[in-house]
Design a protein around this motif. Structure first.
Motif, PDB file in Angstrom:
ATOM      1  N   VAL A   3       0.836  -1.205   0.000  1.00  0.00           N
ATOM      2  CA  VAL A   3       0.000   0.000   0.000  1.00  0.00           C
ATOM      3  C   VAL A   3       0.872   1.256   0.000  1.00  0.00           C
ATOM      4  CG1 VAL A   3      -1.687   1.341   1.311  1.00  0.00           C
ATOM      5  CG2 VAL A   3      -1.928  -1.141   1.124  1.00  0.00           C
ATOM      6  N   LYS A   4       1.925   1.240   0.811  1.00  0.00           N
ATOM      7  CA  LYS A   4       2.834   2.387   0.851  1.00  0.00           C
ATOM      8  C   LYS A   4       3.416   2.647  -0.524  1.00  0.00           C
ATOM      9  CE  LYS A   4       6.868   4.208   3.293  1.00  0.00           C
ATOM     10  NZ  LYS A   4       7.880   3.935   4.343  1.00  0.00           N
ATOM     11  N   ALA A   5       3.774   1.587  -1.232  1.00  0.00           N
ATOM     12  CA  ALA A   5       4.317   1.739  -2.581  1.00  0.00           C
ATOM     13  C   ALA A   5       3.271   2.310  -3.530  1.00  0.00           C
ATOM     14  CB  ALA A   5       4.825   0.388  -3.096  1.00  0.00           C
ATOM     15  N   TYR A   6       2.026   1.835  -3.405  1.00  0.00           N
ATOM     16  CA  TYR A   6       0.944   2.372  -4.237  1.00  0.00           C
ATOM     17  C   TYR A   6       0.758   3.869  -3.985  1.00  0.00           C
ATOM     18  CZ  TYR A   6      -1.090  -1.891  -6.276  1.00  0.00           C
ATOM     19  OH  TYR A   6      -1.318  -3.022  -7.031  1.00  0.00           O
ATOM     20  N   VAL A   7       0.721   4.260  -2.701  1.00  0.00           N
ATOM     21  CA  VAL A   7       0.497   5.661  -2.368  1.00  0.00           C
ATOM     22  C   VAL A   7       1.634   6.529  -2.910  1.00  0.00           C
ATOM     23  CG1 VAL A   7       0.309   7.338  -0.478  1.00  0.00           C
ATOM     24  CG2 VAL A   7      -0.911   5.161  -0.334  1.00  0.00           C
ATOM     25  N   SER A   8       2.858   6.070  -2.745  1.00  0.00           N
ATOM     26  CA  SER A   8       4.004   6.828  -3.262  1.00  0.00           C
ATOM     27  C   SER A   8       3.913   6.980  -4.775  1.00  0.00           C
ATOM     28  CB  SER A   8       5.312   6.135  -2.883  1.00  0.00           C
ATOM     29  OG  SER A   8       5.491   6.115  -1.480  1.00  0.00           O
ATOM     30  N   ALA A   9       3.528   5.912  -5.465  1.00  0.00           N
ATOM     31  CA  ALA A   9       3.409   5.963  -6.920  1.00  0.00           C
ATOM     32  C   ALA A   9       2.296   6.919  -7.344  1.00  0.00           C
ATOM     33  CB  ALA A   9       3.138   4.565  -7.464  1.00  0.00           C
ATOM     34  N   ILE A  10       1.184   6.905  -6.612  1.00  0.00           N
ATOM     35  CA  ILE A  10       0.054   7.788  -6.924  1.00  0.00           C
ATOM     36  C   ILE A  10       0.466   9.248  -6.765  1.00  0.00           C
ATOM     37  CG2 ILE A  10      -2.212   8.554  -6.111  1.00  0.00           C
ATOM     38  CD1 ILE A  10      -2.707   5.554  -5.373  1.00  0.00           C
ATOM     39  N   LEU A  11       1.120   9.578  -5.643  1.00  0.00           N
ATOM     40  CA  LEU A  11       1.545  10.955  -5.398  1.00  0.00           C
ATOM     41  C   LEU A  11       2.531  11.412  -6.467  1.00  0.00           C
ATOM     42  CD1 LEU A  11       2.043  10.989  -1.505  1.00  0.00           C
ATOM     43  CD2 LEU A  11       0.063  11.745  -2.818  1.00  0.00           C
ATOM     44  N   ALA A  12       3.466  10.527  -6.830  1.00  0.00           N
ATOM     45  CA  ALA A  12       4.462  10.884  -7.840  1.00  0.00           C
ATOM     46  C   ALA A  12       3.809  11.107  -9.203  1.00  0.00           C
ATOM     47  CB  ALA A  12       5.525   9.793  -7.927  1.00  0.00           C
ATOM     48  N   LEU A  64       0.739  11.924  -9.901  1.00  0.00           N
ATOM     49  CA  LEU A  64      -0.156  13.085  -9.912  1.00  0.00           C
ATOM     50  C   LEU A  64       0.571  14.388  -9.591  1.00  0.00           C
ATOM     51  CD1 LEU A  64      -3.228  11.507  -8.082  1.00  0.00           C
ATOM     52  CD2 LEU A  64      -2.969  11.921 -10.537  1.00  0.00           C
ATOM     53  N   GLY A  65       1.835  14.297  -9.151  1.00  0.00           N
ATOM     54  CA  GLY A  65       2.600  15.493  -8.833  1.00  0.00           C
ATOM     55  C   GLY A  65       2.195  16.143  -7.525  1.00  0.00           C
ATOM     56  N   PHE A  66       1.737  15.332  -6.555  1.00  0.00           N
ATOM     57  CA  PHE A  66       1.290  15.854  -5.272  1.00  0.00           C
ATOM     58  C   PHE A  66       2.380  15.720  -4.216  1.00  0.00           C
ATOM     59  CE2 PHE A  66      -3.341  14.748  -6.439  1.00  0.00           C
ATOM     60  CZ  PHE A  66      -3.502  15.989  -7.018  1.00  0.00           C
ATOM     61  N   LYS A  67       2.329  16.620  -3.222  1.00  0.00           N
ATOM     62  CA  LYS A  67       3.290  16.595  -2.127  1.00  0.00           C
ATOM     63  C   LYS A  67       2.833  15.719  -0.975  1.00  0.00           C
ATOM     64  CE  LYS A  67       4.929  21.327  -2.963  1.00  0.00           C
ATOM     65  NZ  LYS A  67       5.049  22.684  -2.373  1.00  0.00           N
ATOM     66  N   ASN A  68       1.525  15.612  -0.778  1.00  0.00           N
ATOM     67  CA  ASN A  68       1.042  14.891   0.396  1.00  0.00           C
ATOM     68  C   ASN A  68      -0.316  14.249   0.153  1.00  0.00           C
ATOM     69  OD1 ASN A  68      -1.094  16.877   1.003  1.00  0.00           O
ATOM     70  ND2 ASN A  68       0.604  18.223   1.528  1.00  0.00           N
ATOM     71  N   ARG A  69      -0.774  13.498   1.139  1.00  0.00           N
ATOM     72  CA  ARG A  69      -1.998  12.720   1.022  1.00  0.00           C
ATOM     73  C   ARG A  69      -3.242  13.594   0.983  1.00  0.00           C
ATOM     74  NH1 ARG A  69      -0.752   7.106   3.154  1.00  0.00           N
ATOM     75  NH2 ARG A  69      -2.992   6.797   3.445  1.00  0.00           N
TER      76      ARG A  69
END
Length: 218
Positions: A186-195, A197-202
């Motif tokens: 899940v952590k890997a998924y979240v990191s990939a999603i943020l990267a 989409l170009g987002f800094k945080n959740r």
């Protein structure tokens, strides 16, 4: 034990929030501040897990304090406390990198859940605040929804599912339990999603999840 620093210039507000937090056996208020400068200094001294920041405070407001806390206490999650009269500050608070937005006058259970969520690496976003942030960010709701659905269309089906649960305020551990995955995945998924989409945080991701209609109803 989740260690919390509470910053608000109104003594009565601090007393009410402190009483709510004090009712939880797993949360401890380790310090209080009446302005942003005090909040930053106390965060350096106490190293709390979570800082609850009033958006409007004397000397240094919550937005300025949040920016300083990013370097003064990088391991601390910042949650902005707002009222219905502070819409003009919401977009700025989002850009400051806050991990959550909660109403001062909201349900006490929402406050406790929000503190626990950000302490566990999640996001705390009151649904009413989310709707107001979306409105403040510009365009009409329909236009933003179309744009949001276009952006999330770049994600895989599983990534959209994870994004929806991030929008619901779930931590990585809670998402892992919901989707029958290991937390590291899940952590890997979240990191990939943020990267992607170009987002800094959740929280920024959570706003997009609301706009795109990905947040589950329950």
């Amino acid at each position: 034990m989740i260690r919390v620093l509470l910053a608000d210039d109104e003594p009565l507000i601090r007393a009410g929030v402190r009483a709510t937090l004090g009712s939880a056996p797993d949360i401890e208020v380790v310090a209080e501040a009446a302005d942003g400068h005090q909040a930053v200094e106390m965060a350096r001294a106490h190293r709390p897990d979570v800082v609850l920041l009033d958006i409007r405070m004397p000397r240094l407001d919550g937005l300025g304090a949040a920016a300083e806390l990013a370097t003064a206490a990088p391991g601390t999650a910042v949650v902005m406390l707002t009222t219905f009269s502070e819409d003009d500050y919401l977009a700025g608070a989002l850009a400051s990198g806050a991990a959550g937005f909660l109403l001062k006058s909201g349900d006490p259970r929402e406050l406790l859940a929000g503190v626990r969520a950000v302490a566990d690496g999640g996001a705390a976003l009151s649904p009413s605040v989310a709707r107001r942030v979306i409105t403040q960010l510009g365009q009409g709701p329909w236009g933003r929804a179309v744009a949001a659905r276009t952006r999330v269309g770049e994600l895989t089906g599983r990534e959209r599912e994870v994004l929806g649960l991030v929008g619901a305020g779930l931590s990585n551990a809670e998402i892992a339990e919901r989707l029958f995955l290991v937390e590291g995945t899940v952590k890997a998924y979240v990191s990939a999603i943020l990267a992607r989409l170009g987002f800094k945080n959740r929280v920024q991701a959570a706003i997009l999840a609301y706009e795109a209609g990905l947040v589950p109803s329950s």
